[in-house]
Design a protein around this motif. Structure first.
Motif, mmCIF file in Angstrom:
data_model
loop_
_atom_site.group_PDB
_atom_site.id
_atom_site.type_symbol
_atom_site.label_atom_id
_atom_site.label_comp_id
_atom_site.label_asym_id
_atom_site.label_seq_id
_atom_site.Cartn_x
_atom_site.Cartn_y
_atom_site.Cartn_z
ATOM 1 N N ASN A 13 -4.279 33.710 84.442
ATOM 2 C CA ASN A 13 -3.948 35.137 84.393
ATOM 3 C C ASN A 13 -5.101 35.990 83.864
ATOM 4 O OD1 ASN A 13 -1.415 35.043 85.538
ATOM 5 N ND2 ASN A 13 -0.390 34.705 83.585
ATOM 6 N N GLY A 64 -8.204 35.289 84.512
ATOM 7 C CA GLY A 64 -9.285 35.219 85.487
ATOM 8 C C GLY A 64 -10.355 34.180 85.180
ATOM 9 N N LEU A 87 -9.629 30.584 88.867
ATOM 10 C CA LEU A 87 -9.171 31.371 90.010
ATOM 11 C C LEU A 87 -8.185 30.631 90.904
ATOM 12 C CD1 LEU A 87 -12.528 33.129 90.952
ATOM 13 C CD2 LEU A 87 -10.681 33.912 89.441
ATOM 14 N N ALA A 122 0.414 38.878 89.866
ATOM 15 C CA ALA A 122 -0.638 39.796 89.426
ATOM 16 C C ALA A 122 -0.016 41.118 88.997
ATOM 17 C CB ALA A 122 -1.639 40.016 90.556
ATOM 18 N N ASN A 139 -6.255 39.203 85.597
ATOM 19 C CA ASN A 139 -6.567 38.738 86.941
ATOM 20 C C ASN A 139 -5.672 39.454 87.943
ATOM 21 O OD1 ASN A 139 -7.118 37.358 89.301
ATOM 22 N ND2 ASN A 139 -6.516 35.354 88.541
ATOM 23 N N GLN A 140 -6.204 40.483 88.584
ATOM 24 C CA GLN A 140 -5.447 41.273 89.540
ATOM 25 C C GLN A 140 -5.733 40.872 90.982
ATOM 26 O OE1 GLN A 140 -3.092 43.889 88.841
ATOM 27 N NE2 GLN A 140 -3.200 42.747 86.921
ATOM 28 N N ARG A 141 -6.441 39.780 91.172
ATOM 29 C CA ARG A 141 -6.762 39.328 92.524
ATOM 30 C C ARG A 141 -5.479 39.001 93.286
ATOM 31 N NH1 ARG A 141 -11.038 36.800 89.542
ATOM 32 N NH2 ARG A 141 -13.045 37.435 90.368
ATOM 33 N N ARG A 142 -5.588 39.143 94.597
ATOM 34 C CA ARG A 142 -4.467 38.816 95.486
ATOM 35 C C ARG A 142 -4.157 37.334 95.388
ATOM 36 N NH1 ARG A 142 -4.420 37.906 101.559
ATOM 37 N NH2 ARG A 142 -2.239 38.174 102.059
ATOM 38 N N ARG A 143 -2.900 36.980 95.293
ATOM 39 C CA ARG A 143 -2.466 35.587 95.213
ATOM 40 C C ARG A 143 -2.134 35.082 96.604
ATOM 41 N NH1 ARG A 143 -3.832 37.229 90.260
ATOM 42 N NH2 ARG A 143 -2.501 36.466 88.595
#
Length: 140
Positions: free
Chosen positions: A106, A108, A111, A127, A133-137
């Motif tokens: 979470n 980051g 990954l 996210a 960690n706001q990256r697309r899952r």
């Protein structure tokens, strides 16, 4: 040579085996075990699927593993040999290991996250705004 029919050769082999038995009562079993391990290593069997996947995705330093396992097989990058490693080598108790791995994902630091059914109850890897960690899952 094992196929040698020479009686002297057979006698020498027999006497050395008998001597080994008297010196070490488990010598024959040790030899059978050694040959079995050598033969099984030569088969080139695949590793544990989860360990193979973690290794292919960058290793335990890059992959958050959220499972019920206490240990895993790690491939040494220098030698290529595989060794058994306890999952809590990071000084986090085994009871808290999954929460630590979740936090690493979470935030980051890792990954990729692999989560098993055994660890999935009550764990969210979404996210949302509370995690760094706001990256697309992508779920597979």
């Amino acid at each position: 040579d094992l196929l040698d029919d020479d009686d002297d050769s057979k006698t020498k082999k027999r006497s050395s085996r008998e001597a080994a038995r008297t010196d070490d009562p488990h010598a024959e079993r040790r030899e059978i075990r050694r040959r079995f391990l050598a033969a099984s290593a030569a088969l080139g069997l695949p590793g544990n699927p989860l360990d193979t996947l973690v290794d292919a995705l960058g290793g335990s330093d890059k992959v958050a593993e959220l499972t019920g396992r206490k240990s895993r097989m790690i491939r040494d990058a220098k030698t290529g040999k595989v060794k058994l490693e306890c999952r809590n080598v990071n000084n986090v108790s085994l009871d808290m290991q999954n929460m630590h791995e979740k936090r690493m994902f979470n935030e980051g630091h890792k990954l990729v996250a692999i989560i098993s059914e055994a660890a999935s109850a009550g764990i969210s890897l979404q996210a949302d705004r509370r995690v760094a960690n706001q990256r697309r899952r992508v779920h597979i």
